[in-house]
Design a protein around this motif. Structure first.
Motif, PDB file in Angstrom:
ATOM      1  N   ALA A   1       3.648 -25.537 -12.568  1.00  0.00           N
ATOM      2  CA  ALA A   1       4.011 -26.840 -12.004  1.00  0.00           C
ATOM      3  C   ALA A   1       5.530 -26.969 -12.010  1.00  0.00           C
ATOM      4  O   ALA A   1       6.186 -26.709 -13.017  1.00  0.00           O
ATOM      5  N   GLY A   2       6.094 -27.300 -10.883  1.00  0.00           N
ATOM      6  CA  GLY A   2       7.537 -27.453 -10.780  1.00  0.00           C
ATOM      7  C   GLY A   2       8.285 -26.171 -10.461  1.00  0.00           C
ATOM      8  O   GLY A   2       9.485 -26.206 -10.202  1.00  0.00           O
ATOM      9  N   PHE A   3       7.590 -25.022 -10.472  1.00  0.00           N
ATOM     10  CA  PHE A   3       8.246 -23.755 -10.142  1.00  0.00           C
ATOM     11  C   PHE A   3       8.374 -23.657  -8.629  1.00  0.00           C
ATOM     12  O   PHE A   3       7.383 -23.695  -7.908  1.00  0.00           O
ATOM     13  N   GLU A   4       9.604 -23.542  -8.148  1.00  0.00           N
ATOM     14  CA  GLU A   4       9.843 -23.430  -6.712  1.00  0.00           C
ATOM     15  C   GLU A   4       9.781 -21.970  -6.278  1.00  0.00           C
ATOM     16  O   GLU A   4      10.407 -21.119  -6.908  1.00  0.00           O
ATOM     17  N   ALA A   5       9.048 -21.695  -5.226  1.00  0.00           N
ATOM     18  CA  ALA A   5       8.944 -20.330  -4.688  1.00  0.00           C
ATOM     19  C   ALA A   5      10.112 -20.097  -3.741  1.00  0.00           C
ATOM     20  O   ALA A   5       9.947 -19.996  -2.526  1.00  0.00           O
ATOM     21  N   SER A   6      11.308 -20.043  -4.320  1.00  0.00           N
ATOM     22  CA  SER A   6      12.515 -19.828  -3.516  1.00  0.00           C
ATOM     23  C   SER A   6      13.584 -19.190  -4.395  1.00  0.00           C
ATOM     24  O   SER A   6      13.437 -19.125  -5.617  1.00  0.00           O
ATOM     25  N   GLY A   7      14.634 -18.707  -3.748  1.00  0.00           N
ATOM     26  CA  GLY A   7      15.745 -18.106  -4.470  1.00  0.00           C
ATOM     27  C   GLY A   7      15.453 -16.729  -5.023  1.00  0.00           C
ATOM     28  O   GLY A   7      16.150 -16.250  -5.906  1.00  0.00           O
ATOM     29  N   PHE A   8      14.442 -16.073  -4.493  1.00  0.00           N
ATOM     30  CA  PHE A   8      14.060 -14.761  -5.008  1.00  0.00           C
ATOM     31  C   PHE A   8      15.078 -13.693  -4.619  1.00  0.00           C
ATOM     32  O   PHE A   8      15.649 -13.724  -3.527  1.00  0.00           O
ATOM     33  N   VAL A   9      15.280 -12.749  -5.521  1.00  0.00           N
ATOM     34  CA  VAL A   9      16.096 -11.562  -5.280  1.00  0.00           C
ATOM     35  C   VAL A   9      15.218 -10.386  -5.688  1.00  0.00           C
ATOM     36  O   VAL A   9      15.093 -10.066  -6.867  1.00  0.00           O
ATOM     37  N   PHE A  10      14.543  -9.801  -4.720  1.00  0.00           N
ATOM     38  CA  PHE A  10      13.517  -8.804  -4.993  1.00  0.00           C
ATOM     39  C   PHE A  10      14.091  -7.483  -5.481  1.00  0.00           C
ATOM     40  O   PHE A  10      15.085  -6.995  -4.944  1.00  0.00           O
ATOM     41  N   GLY A  11      13.432  -6.919  -6.492  1.00  0.00           N
ATOM     42  CA  GLY A  11      13.781  -5.589  -6.968  1.00  0.00           C
ATOM     43  C   GLY A  11      13.470  -4.558  -5.894  1.00  0.00           C
ATOM     44  O   GLY A  11      12.703  -4.822  -4.963  1.00  0.00           O
ATOM     45  N   THR A  12      14.064  -3.371  -6.010  1.00  0.00           N
ATOM     46  CA  THR A  12      13.869  -2.338  -4.991  1.00  0.00           C
ATOM     47  C   THR A  12      13.383  -1.031  -5.608  1.00  0.00           C
ATOM     48  O   THR A  12      13.453  -0.837  -6.818  1.00  0.00           O
ATOM     49  N   PHE A  13      12.890  -0.157  -4.745  1.00  0.00           N
ATOM     50  CA  PHE A  13      12.504   1.197  -5.149  1.00  0.00           C
ATOM     51  C   PHE A  13      12.944   2.158  -4.054  1.00  0.00           C
ATOM     52  O   PHE A  13      13.119   1.767  -2.894  1.00  0.00           O
ATOM     53  N   ALA A  14      13.147   3.420  -4.434  1.00  0.00           N
ATOM     54  CA  ALA A  14      13.565   4.450  -3.479  1.00  0.00           C
ATOM     55  C   ALA A  14      12.339   5.221  -3.010  1.00  0.00           C
ATOM     56  O   ALA A  14      11.427   5.497  -3.787  1.00  0.00           O
ATOM     57  N   LEU A  15      12.330   5.569  -1.725  1.00  0.00           N
ATOM     58  CA  LEU A  15      11.212   6.298  -1.130  1.00  0.00           C
ATOM     59  C   LEU A  15      11.742   7.204  -0.022  1.00  0.00           C
ATOM     60  O   LEU A  15      12.612   6.787   0.757  1.00  0.00           O
ATOM     61  N   GLU A  16      11.213   8.416   0.037  1.00  0.00           N
ATOM     62  CA  GLU A  16      11.552   9.275   1.164  1.00  0.00           C
ATOM     63  C   GLU A  16      10.881   8.687   2.396  1.00  0.00           C
ATOM     64  O   GLU A  16       9.652   8.568   2.466  1.00  0.00           O
ATOM     65  N   TRP A  17      11.716   8.283   3.365  1.00  0.00           N
ATOM     66  CA  TRP A  17      11.176   7.654   4.570  1.00  0.00           C
ATOM     67  C   TRP A  17      12.069   7.962   5.746  1.00  0.00           C
ATOM     68  O   TRP A  17      13.281   7.822   5.642  1.00  0.00           O
ATOM     69  N   PRO A  18      11.478   8.372   6.865  1.00  0.00           N
ATOM     70  CA  PRO A  18      10.065   8.697   7.083  1.00  0.00           C
ATOM     71  C   PRO A  18       9.620   9.895   6.229  1.00  0.00           C
ATOM     72  O   PRO A  18      10.454  10.680   5.774  1.00  0.00           O
ATOM     73  N   PRO A  19       8.308  10.012   6.043  1.00  0.00           N
ATOM     74  CA  PRO A  19       7.797  11.120   5.216  1.00  0.00           C
ATOM     75  C   PRO A  19       8.320  12.471   5.706  1.00  0.00           C
ATOM     76  O   PRO A  19       8.442  12.712   6.900  1.00  0.00           O
ATOM     77  N   ARG A  20       8.628  13.335   4.744  1.00  0.00           N
ATOM     78  CA  ARG A  20       9.105  14.699   4.980  1.00  0.00           C
ATOM     79  C   ARG A  20      10.392  14.748   5.796  1.00  0.00           C
ATOM     80  O   ARG A  20      10.707  15.751   6.413  1.00  0.00           O
TER      81      ARG A  20
END
Length: 161
Positions: A97-116
């Motif tokens: 209650a009272g938690f706003e779903a805003s101001g997020f700074v999402f963590g990241t991960f590294a991935l080989e993309w496109p594959p191969r």
């Protein structure tokens, strides 16, 4: 065995009979980009049971994935469930209650993309987080985490909510 822990926030409607809502995160990266059903998760992540308590991991992962502080305790353990892959997830719940779903700074991960391709790119662990009613959450949540919604319903009933 891989273990993870997550923190499921809920909030109750201001009017009687209004279904509770939960905060879920849409998984990031190219695999999940065009998916919606069964592509959302409780903010969670892996931990080593010998080095960290599950509740501490759940709070840490919430902070790392969303980039914001979770609501203050108390946190209640809803249970531990196994995915079909054998991975286990322990879910804790907190009143959001009272938690706003805003101001997020999402963590990241590294991935080989496109594959191969030999090129590595950074992607967000989650690309958005939203409050949603339990019925909608049941459709959007990955299958292995859906029992947490039933456990939340039982938990709220025990609290008389």
């Amino acid at each position: 065995m891989i273990t993870s822990a997550g923190l499921l926030l809920y909030r109750l409607g201001s009017e009687p009979g209004v279904e509770p809502e939960v905060l879920l995160a849409h998984m990031g990266g190219p695999f999940w980009a065009s998916k919606d059903g069964a592509a959302w998760s409780i903010p969670k992540g892996e931990f080593d049971e010998g080095d960290e308590a599950a509740v501490d991991a759940a709070v840490r992962e919430f902070r790392e994935e969303l980039g914001v502080e979770p609501p203050a305790p108390p946190y209640a353990e809803l249970g531990t469930w196994a995915y079909s892959s054998g991975k286990r997830v322990t879910v804790f719940v907190a009143d959001g209650a009272g938690f706003e779903a805003s101001g997020f700074v999402f963590g990241t991960f590294a991935l080989e993309w496109p594959p191969r391709s030999g090129r590595t790119q950074e992607f967000p662990e989650v690309d958005r987080a939203e409050w949603m009613p339990l019925a909608q959450a049941r459709e959007k949540l990955v299958k292995g985490q859906r029992p947490a919604l039933d456990a939340l319903t039982a938990h709220l009933s025990e609290l008389g909510r």
